[in-house]
Design a protein around this motif. Sequence first.
Motif, short mmCIF file in Angstrom:
data_model
loop_
_atom_site.label_atom_id
_atom_site.label_comp_id
_atom_site.label_asym_id
_atom_site.label_seq_id
_atom_site.Cartn_x
_atom_site.Cartn_y
_atom_site.Cartn_z
N ASP A 168 0.80 -1.22 0.00
CA ASP A 168 0.00 0.00 0.00
C ASP A 168 0.84 1.27 0.00
OD1 ASP A 168 0.98 -0.15 2.55
OD2 ASP A 168 -0.93 0.18 3.57
N ARG A 169 2.12 1.16 -0.36
CA ARG A 169 2.99 2.33 -0.44
C ARG A 169 3.70 2.37 -1.79
NH1 ARG A 169 4.96 4.64 4.24
NH2 ARG A 169 5.88 6.15 2.78
N ASP A 174 15.09 4.34 -5.99
CA ASP A 174 16.18 3.69 -5.27
C ASP A 174 15.71 2.57 -4.35
OD1 ASP A 174 14.96 5.09 -3.23
OD2 ASP A 174 16.76 6.13 -2.55
N GLY A 175 14.40 2.26 -4.40
CA GLY A 175 13.86 1.17 -3.61
C GLY A 175 13.38 1.56 -2.22
N THR A 176 13.50 2.84 -1.87
CA THR A 176 12.97 3.31 -0.59
C THR A 176 11.50 3.71 -0.77
OG1 THR A 176 13.71 5.58 -1.02
CG2 THR A 176 15.20 4.13 0.20
N LEU A 177 10.81 3.86 0.35
CA LEU A 177 9.40 4.24 0.28
C LEU A 177 9.25 5.72 -0.02
CD1 LEU A 177 7.99 2.30 3.36
CD2 LEU A 177 8.08 1.57 0.98
N ARG A 178 8.25 6.05 -0.81
CA ARG A 178 7.95 7.46 -1.09
C ARG A 178 7.45 8.12 0.18
NH1 ARG A 178 8.03 10.81 -5.15
NH2 ARG A 178 6.35 12.22 -5.73
N SER A 179 7.98 9.26 0.50
CA SER A 179 7.63 9.96 1.73
C SER A 179 6.14 10.27 1.79
CB SER A 179 8.42 11.27 1.83
OG SER A 179 7.92 12.07 2.89
N ARG A 180 5.60 10.16 2.99
CA ARG A 180 4.19 10.49 3.20
C ARG A 180 3.92 11.98 2.99
NH1 ARG A 180 0.89 6.72 6.11
NH2 ARG A 180 1.99 4.79 6.59
N ILE A 187 -1.11 3.92 -1.54
CA ILE A 187 -1.96 3.27 -2.55
C ILE A 187 -3.28 2.95 -1.87
CG2 ILE A 187 -2.26 1.25 -4.02
CD1 ILE A 187 0.78 1.16 -4.32
N ARG A 188 -4.33 3.63 -2.29
CA ARG A 188 -5.64 3.47 -1.64
C ARG A 188 -6.59 2.57 -2.43
NH1 ARG A 188 -4.21 8.92 -0.52
NH2 ARG A 188 -4.35 9.46 1.70
N ASP A 189 -6.24 2.27 -3.67
CA ASP A 189 -7.09 1.43 -4.51
C ASP A 189 -6.79 -0.05 -4.24
OD1 ASP A 189 -8.60 0.24 -6.49
OD2 ASP A 189 -7.26 0.83 -8.13
N PRO A 190 -7.76 -0.82 -3.76
CA PRO A 190 -7.51 -2.23 -3.45
C PRO A 190 -6.98 -3.03 -4.64
CG PRO A 190 -9.60 -1.53 -2.49
CD PRO A 190 -9.13 -0.42 -3.38
N ASP A 226 -3.83 1.78 9.26
CA ASP A 226 -4.41 3.12 9.30
C ASP A 226 -4.54 3.75 7.92
OD1 ASP A 226 -1.69 3.43 8.91
OD2 ASP A 226 -1.49 5.15 10.26
N THR A 227 -4.23 3.00 6.87
CA THR A 227 -4.48 3.49 5.52
C THR A 227 -6.00 3.56 5.30
OG1 THR A 227 -2.44 2.55 4.63
CG2 THR A 227 -4.18 3.03 3.05
N PRO A 228 -6.51 4.65 4.75
CA PRO A 228 -7.96 4.71 4.47
C PRO A 228 -8.41 3.50 3.64
CG PRO A 228 -6.98 6.86 4.17
CD PRO A 228 -5.84 5.91 4.39
N GLY A 229 -9.49 2.84 4.10
CA GLY A 229 -9.98 1.66 3.39
C GLY A 229 -9.13 0.42 3.61
N ALA A 230 -8.36 0.39 4.69
CA ALA A 230 -7.44 -0.73 4.94
C ALA A 230 -8.10 -2.10 4.91
CB ALA A 230 -6.70 -0.52 6.26
#
Length: 253
Positions: A168-169, A174-180, A187-190, A226-230
Amino acid sequence: MKRIDLNCDMGELPEAIADGTQESLMPSFTSINVACGGHAGDEQTMRTTVEQALRWKLAIGAHPGYPDRANFGRLELNLSPQVIADSVYEQVRALAEVAARCGVRLTHVKPHGALYNQAVHNRQLAEAVANGVARWRRDIVLVGLAGSPMLDVFRAAGFPVAAEAFADRRYEPDGTLRSRKHPDALIRDPVEAGRQALSIVQQGAVVACDGSEVAVAAQTLCIHGDTPGAPEIAAAVAQTLRQAGVTLAPISP
């Protein structure tokens, strides 16, 4: 046959525990990471979360973060390695004691938020995390970002490790997570989350935010509670993987 653990950070939101949202997530997962008093959580939330996880036969791990509840552990702090090690030890020990009273042992430790993200590149911080856990036990899995130096630090400290990727991220090239801080970090779309999870498991790759392909070799996949729609995201990811013949099973030391 492909095999993967699905993990979720839990015990962080009292309201999600109270209204049933937290437990509604559990059928989709094989392991959980329980907040243990740093960024969130207290003895009651830990106990309730452990009891719920036992009902669903999930592996249970500790989720220590910076002791900064006001910012949910997502703000980078300038703490000494000794302070971090002490805090990690106290958090993991607190959860372990609750779990023991419930008749279960912890299987893994996964740092939270800014502590996790900083330890990805900062070997001193990763060593502090490992040192804190080592004061409690060494026969436990340490979870860290797939492909990152933090896993090397954990291995060097004598721990078994599990490389983690995220359904969901979004990722940087470079393989790191995109900052919030970026609006597209989550990623909110199931359907999209399921597609990314399947790509990680089957192809060992994920498409970064710039469209490039990044290699990702993971033993565990995270979906944030805590992601919306988790609940919908988690259910879609689990179903997508199972339909593709992937076995969902918890990590173990």
